[in-house]
Design an enzyme around this catalytic site. Structure first.
Site, PDB file in Angstrom:
ATOM      1  N   ASP A  85       0.863  -1.183   0.000  1.00 45.94           N
ATOM      2  CA  ASP A  85       0.000   0.000   0.000  1.00 45.94           C
ATOM      3  C   ASP A  85       0.901   1.236   0.000  1.00 45.94           C
ATOM      4  O   ASP A  85       1.726   1.403   0.900  1.00 45.94           O
ATOM      5  CB  ASP A  85      -0.881  -0.051   1.254  1.00 45.94           C
ATOM      6  CG  ASP A  85      -2.054   0.902   1.190  1.00 45.94           C
ATOM      7  OD1 ASP A  85      -1.949   1.946   0.513  1.00 45.94           O
ATOM      8  OD2 ASP A  85      -3.083   0.611   1.843  1.00 45.94           O
ATOM      9  N   ASP A  96      -3.510   7.418  -2.959  1.00 42.65           N
ATOM     10  CA  ASP A  96      -3.352   6.268  -2.057  1.00 42.65           C
ATOM     11  C   ASP A  96      -3.774   5.032  -2.851  1.00 42.65           C
ATOM     12  O   ASP A  96      -4.897   4.987  -3.369  1.00 42.65           O
ATOM     13  CB  ASP A  96      -4.293   6.537  -0.857  1.00 42.65           C
ATOM     14  CG  ASP A  96      -4.336   5.433   0.179  1.00 42.65           C
ATOM     15  OD1 ASP A  96      -3.578   4.464   0.073  1.00 42.65           O
ATOM     16  OD2 ASP A  96      -5.160   5.570   1.119  1.00 42.65           O
ATOM     17  N   HIS A 157     -12.033   5.932   2.313  1.00 41.40           N
ATOM     18  CA  HIS A 157     -12.078   7.228   2.999  1.00 41.40           C
ATOM     19  C   HIS A 157     -11.954   8.360   2.005  1.00 41.40           C
ATOM     20  O   HIS A 157     -11.383   8.186   0.928  1.00 41.40           O
ATOM     21  CB  HIS A 157     -10.920   7.302   4.002  1.00 41.40           C
ATOM     22  CG  HIS A 157      -9.589   6.861   3.424  1.00 41.40           C
ATOM     23  ND1 HIS A 157      -8.676   7.750   2.923  1.00 41.40           N
ATOM     24  CD2 HIS A 157      -9.060   5.618   3.216  1.00 41.40           C
ATOM     25  CE1 HIS A 157      -7.630   7.082   2.451  1.00 41.40           C
ATOM     26  NE2 HIS A 157      -7.831   5.778   2.610  1.00 41.40           N
ATOM     27  N   HIS A 165      -7.148  10.738   5.920  1.00 36.84           N
ATOM     28  CA  HIS A 165      -8.505  10.276   6.215  1.00 36.84           C
ATOM     29  C   HIS A 165      -9.312  11.492   6.641  1.00 36.84           C
ATOM     30  O   HIS A 165      -9.209  11.947   7.769  1.00 36.84           O
ATOM     31  CB  HIS A 165      -8.498   9.226   7.333  1.00 36.84           C
ATOM     32  CG  HIS A 165      -7.830   7.959   6.932  1.00 36.84           C
ATOM     33  ND1 HIS A 165      -6.538   7.656   7.270  1.00 36.84           N
ATOM     34  CD2 HIS A 165      -8.246   6.914   6.190  1.00 36.84           C
ATOM     35  CE1 HIS A 165      -6.191   6.476   6.757  1.00 36.84           C
ATOM     36  NE2 HIS A 165      -7.221   6.007   6.096  1.00 36.84           N
ATOM     37  N   GLU A 191     -11.147   0.924  -0.977  1.00 40.19           N
ATOM     38  CA  GLU A 191     -10.203  -0.163  -0.698  1.00 40.19           C
ATOM     39  C   GLU A 191     -10.857  -1.387  -0.079  1.00 40.19           C
ATOM     40  O   GLU A 191     -10.802  -1.577   1.129  1.00 40.19           O
ATOM     41  CB  GLU A 191      -9.038   0.323   0.169  1.00 40.19           C
ATOM     42  CG  GLU A 191      -9.396   1.130   1.394  1.00 40.19           C
ATOM     43  CD  GLU A 191      -8.133   1.617   2.117  1.00 40.19           C
ATOM     44  OE1 GLU A 191      -7.188   0.834   2.276  1.00 40.19           O
ATOM     45  OE2 GLU A 191      -8.109   2.790   2.506  1.00 40.19           O
ATOM     46  N   GLU A 286      -6.755  -1.165  -3.881  1.00 35.68           N
ATOM     47  CA  GLU A 286      -7.167   0.222  -3.619  1.00 35.68           C
ATOM     48  C   GLU A 286      -6.798   1.159  -4.760  1.00 35.68           C
ATOM     49  O   GLU A 286      -5.706   1.064  -5.331  1.00 35.68           O
ATOM     50  CB  GLU A 286      -6.475   0.721  -2.334  1.00 35.68           C
ATOM     51  CG  GLU A 286      -6.801   2.175  -1.981  1.00 35.68           C
ATOM     52  CD  GLU A 286      -6.200   2.624  -0.655  1.00 35.68           C
ATOM     53  OE1 GLU A 286      -5.164   2.065  -0.240  1.00 35.68           O
ATOM     54  OE2 GLU A 286      -6.775   3.548  -0.041  1.00 35.68           O
TER      55      GLU A 286
HETATM   56 MN    MN Z   1      -3.812   2.719   1.160  1.00 34.95          MN
HETATM   57 MN    MN Z   2      -6.496   4.217   1.988  1.00 29.33          MN
END
Ligand code: MN
Ligand code: MN
Length: 300
Positions: A85, A96, A157, A165, A191, A286
């Site tokens: 990630d 992200d 998020h 977030h 995600e 994600e």
């Molecule tokens: Mn992530």
């Molecule tokens: Mn994330």
């Protein structure tokens, strides 16, 4: 969203996606997670973005929130189910993105496909005004159609400048009550996590990932040395998560003890690892997207 901002999101997205692809290519038996994290982070910086958070490398029942220590000796092995990630930002505008790689074996390809497809279906449904519990429903149904469970207490998020977030959650189950409806220009990370366990994560050991608690003013710290360290951390990392590894030059005489003291005082938060509650294998996929009136733009 004005053009300058969307351009920054797109640049962050392109770099984060390249880092994800590059990082995935490094996941081989015998390679250390520290080497992978360092190489991926160097690449993000070389391409002209900043690090939005430490590279997370979570294995098997580990769902999220693990980044190696500066002296970590953990080595990848055949059969590991690795969630990589990564996050990059340009001027605070964050992308992200994550993917799952099973190293050299093929035992969990259906579970990997479940989280991949859940994300794809969610992206297909997302547009301005969609109730986010609709996204949760699509994610849940897709993952269950493969005979697996979504992880109910992990969610996507919304993102805002320098905020990984922010207000909105993107659930992975339909039952999660969500009145939030995104509008054009909102940025969301979706995600889905799939598992063959119970479908819930619990907190494990420390992740080596930290965050400054900006609501506490360093004026309340009596110890001058700690006050100086906190101020250095806040100047360097602002409101974004950072790694123990990144503090070596800030704490020449023992970073870990300083981080421990600062977390004990509540000045910084040390995230726990997130582990599947019954030790089930976990997969994740994600992307970060910009919401449009007729759909969404995937930037990663
Ligand atoms: Mn992530
Ligand atoms: Mn994330």
């Amino acid at each position: 969203m004005d053009d300058t901002v969307s351009e920054k999101y797109r640049r962050a997205g392109t770099i984060a996606a390249a880092a994800r692809v590059y990082g995935a290519s490094l996941l081989k038996p015998g390679v250390s997670v520290l080497e992978v994290a360092n190489n991926v982070e160097s690449m993000i910086l070389e391409k002209g973005a900043d690090l939005a958070f430490p590279v997370n490398i979570s294995i098997d029942e580990g769902a999220a929130h693990f980044s190696p220590r500066h002296d970590d000796t953990l080595i990848l092995k055949r059969g590991d189910v690795v969630k990589l990630d990564v996050g990059a930002h340009i001027d605070g505008y964050i992308a992200d993105t994550a993917k799952t790689v099973e190293i050299e074996t093929d035992n969990y390809s259906t579970m990997i496909k479940a989280s991949n497809d859940a994300l794809e279906h969610a992206i297909h449904v997302l547009k301005e005004g969609v109730d986010l519990s609709e996204i949760g429903k699509v994610v849940e149904e897709t993952i269950k159609s493969y005979g697996h469970k979504p992880i109910t207490n992990l969610s996507g998020h919304s993102l805002e400048r320098y905020k990984l977030h922010s207000g909105m959650s993107v659930p992975s189950v339909s039952a999660t009550h969500s009145k939030a409806k995104p509008v054009e220009g909102d940025v969301l990370a979706i995600e889905p996590f799939a598992t063959n366990g119970v479908g819930r994560v619990v907190s494990g050991k420390g992740s080596n990932i930290y965050l400054c608690n900006k609501s506490i003013r360093s004026k309340v710290i009596r110890d001058n040395r700690l006050k100086m360290l906190f101020n250095r951390l806040f100047i360097k990392f602002k409101t974004l998560p950072f790694a123990e590894r990144w503090c070596e030059d800030l704490f020449p005489d023992g970073g870990e003890l300083a981080l421990k003291k600062l977390s004990f005082l509540g000045l910084i938060k040390h995230y726990p690892q997130l582990i599947e509650a019954k030790g089930g294998i976990v997969t994740q996929k994600e992307h970060t997207v910009i919401v449009k009136d007729d759909g969404c733009e995937v930037i990663t």
